[in-house]
Write a protein that holds these residues in place. Sequence first.
Motif, PDB file in Angstrom:
ATOM      1  N   THR A 138       0.827  -1.206   0.000  1.00 52.64           N
ATOM      2  CA  THR A 138       0.000   0.000   0.000  1.00 52.64           C
ATOM      3  C   THR A 138       0.864   1.260   0.000  1.00 52.64           C
ATOM      4  O   THR A 138       0.615   2.203  -0.764  1.00 52.64           O
ATOM      5  N   LEU A 139       1.885   1.291   0.858  1.00 56.51           N
ATOM      6  CA  LEU A 139       2.728   2.476   0.962  1.00 56.51           C
ATOM      7  C   LEU A 139       3.554   2.706  -0.300  1.00 56.51           C
ATOM      8  O   LEU A 139       3.818   3.851  -0.673  1.00 56.51           O
ATOM      9  N   GLY A 141       2.621   1.695  -3.275  1.00 56.72           N
ATOM     10  CA  GLY A 141       1.752   1.810  -4.439  1.00 56.72           C
ATOM     11  C   GLY A 141       1.926   0.685  -5.432  1.00 56.72           C
ATOM     12  O   GLY A 141       1.729   0.873  -6.635  1.00 56.72           O
ATOM     13  N   GLU A 158      10.508   9.068  -5.718  1.00 61.38           N
ATOM     14  CA  GLU A 158       9.943   9.365  -4.399  1.00 61.38           C
ATOM     15  C   GLU A 158      10.470   8.415  -3.330  1.00 61.38           C
ATOM     16  O   GLU A 158      10.640   8.803  -2.179  1.00 61.38           O
ATOM     17  N   HIS A 159      10.725   7.160  -3.705  1.00 63.82           N
ATOM     18  CA  HIS A 159      11.208   6.156  -2.749  1.00 63.82           C
ATOM     19  C   HIS A 159      12.710   5.899  -2.901  1.00 63.82           C
ATOM     20  O   HIS A 159      13.196   4.834  -2.517  1.00 63.82           O
ATOM     21  N   VAL A 183       6.214  11.603   0.224  1.00 64.75           N
ATOM     22  CA  VAL A 183       5.646  11.149  -1.046  1.00 64.75           C
ATOM     23  C   VAL A 183       4.292  11.807  -1.210  1.00 64.75           C
ATOM     24  O   VAL A 183       3.703  12.333  -0.253  1.00 64.75           O
ATOM     25  N   THR A 184       3.770  11.780  -2.430  1.00 63.55           N
ATOM     26  CA  THR A 184       2.436  12.294  -2.721  1.00 63.55           C
ATOM     27  C   THR A 184       1.536  11.132  -3.080  1.00 63.55           C
ATOM     28  O   THR A 184       1.831  10.362  -4.004  1.00 63.55           O
ATOM     29  N   SER A 185       0.441  10.974  -2.322  1.00 62.65           N
ATOM     30  CA  SER A 185      -0.496   9.879  -2.542  1.00 62.65           C
ATOM     31  C   SER A 185      -1.904  10.449  -2.662  1.00 62.65           C
ATOM     32  O   SER A 185      -2.380  11.126  -1.749  1.00 62.65           O
ATOM     33  N   ASN A 186      -2.535  10.204  -3.801  1.00 66.21           N
ATOM     34  CA  ASN A 186      -3.896  10.699  -4.063  1.00 66.21           C
ATOM     35  C   ASN A 186      -3.993  12.209  -3.878  1.00 66.21           C
ATOM     36  O   ASN A 186      -4.988  12.734  -3.345  1.00 66.21           O
ATOM     37  N   GLN A 190       2.383  12.726   2.088  1.00 63.31           N
ATOM     38  CA  GLN A 190       2.587  11.787   3.180  1.00 63.31           C
ATOM     39  C   GLN A 190       4.038  11.825   3.637  1.00 63.31           C
ATOM     40  O   GLN A 190       4.951  11.975   2.831  1.00 63.31           O
ATOM     41  N   ASP A 215       3.959   5.041   8.021  1.00 61.40           N
ATOM     42  CA  ASP A 215       3.336   6.316   7.697  1.00 61.40           C
ATOM     43  C   ASP A 215       3.261   7.151   8.977  1.00 61.40           C
ATOM     44  O   ASP A 215       2.512   6.832   9.898  1.00 61.40           O
TER      45      ASP A 215
END
Length: 453
Positions: A138-139, A141, A158-159, A183-186, A190, A215
């Motif tokens: 999930t983290l 993606g 990002e990672h 990071v950018t999520s949706n 985050q 997170d």
Amino acid sequence: MFEIQDGSIGRGIRRIAAGLAVLSLTSLLLTSKILLDVHHEHEIMARLVLHLPPSDAAAAEGLLGELRLDRMLTILLVVNLSGTTIALALVVRGYLSSERSLRAVKVLATDILASMDAGVITTDRNGRISSTNPRAQTLLGSPDNEGVGHYLSDLGDEHALLDSICSEVRTYHDAIRDRDYCVTSNGHRQTLRAGCTLLSNQQGEDIGTVLHVRDVTEKALIEERLRRMERYMGLGSLAAGLQHEIKNPLSAVSIHIQLLCEHLASEPYDPEVAELLDVLQTEVHRINNVLDGFRNYASMSEIGRSAVDVTLLIDKLVRLLRPQADQQQVKIKIESPPEMLGLIQADSVRLEQVFLNLALNAMAAMPDGGLLRFRVGQLNDQIRIDIADTGNGILPEIQSQIFDPYFTTRSEGTGMGLALCDKIIRQHDGSIDFRTSPDGTEFTVLLPRGTQE
């Protein structure tokens, strides 16, 4: 390590059973060989007896009777066969028990990893991903183990920190903890906190690395609020000192400038002198305003509270902003729930100051037009107000400073706007935070509902 129920005793029994099975099988094979040899010798003796003279036949038949060991060997063979069967059954049972225990351990390990709130990633010696748990998927993606088999460097920029700390651990063999990256999520920012350790087998050989990712967005926000509060708590005494050390001498300077102006009023007009006096008066007035703003920010006085309808407050603010928004080609949109949110106990003047400051900042971020959106809603026992723009967002390198006193990126203003907003909202026992991206910025204000009327 996970504990298996039969433990070392079960392993010892299985080893003994395996040893008995080998011995029984060996005895069975030897007994079978002896039985075949004796049976073969009996057949040879029987054929020889047929060709002997009658005088020797009786002695030969007696010898043949003494050699008849078939029955005893057959009994021994049956006993060996039974022992071998029992030993093999014990071995099979031990093997099946071990398989069940191993499957139970694997299921338990899988369940534990799946239940963890932190993401766990394992890699081989070359940095290739060998496994991920659901939270890591999930983290990162990458659902359904999509990243397994790929290198950490394939996860994207990002990672990139994960690949960096993994390489560092493989090089220096020291564990790394608590490295933060964003990071950018949706569309939301985050904050992730990562660490890495070496992965070793039972022989102590390094076979890869273990990465753990959490997170910590909410924790980072709380830490940032605490830092802002610490800065604020130390300003009370500083403000008092400034008022004494600067304000009083400044008042004396202002009075003497006024006296000088009155004295020069009777003299012939000199444009240069008049301009210098005007500059002095303007700068003294500006310093006074700065000191007043700083005093207001650092003031420890309590706010006045009364029943306030936040929805009506936003409607009033929008009517005030409408002419400037039309001139700037900024559309204003209000989103509010159909049901009444009720009243909160707050200082309406100061809340209006906060929302006006946030709205003006949003409009300043859209000089060529855009959308200014107000969203009012309820979050648990709090009133939530979102003020969002469609500008270019806030640069990453200044995001941690925007609530600092006197920090500004514009040529006009003192840089006290957001700092004062933060202070006022905290006085209301609320919070103010923001999310930003290249598509715009959204400030969120949370106010406790408290006692309603």
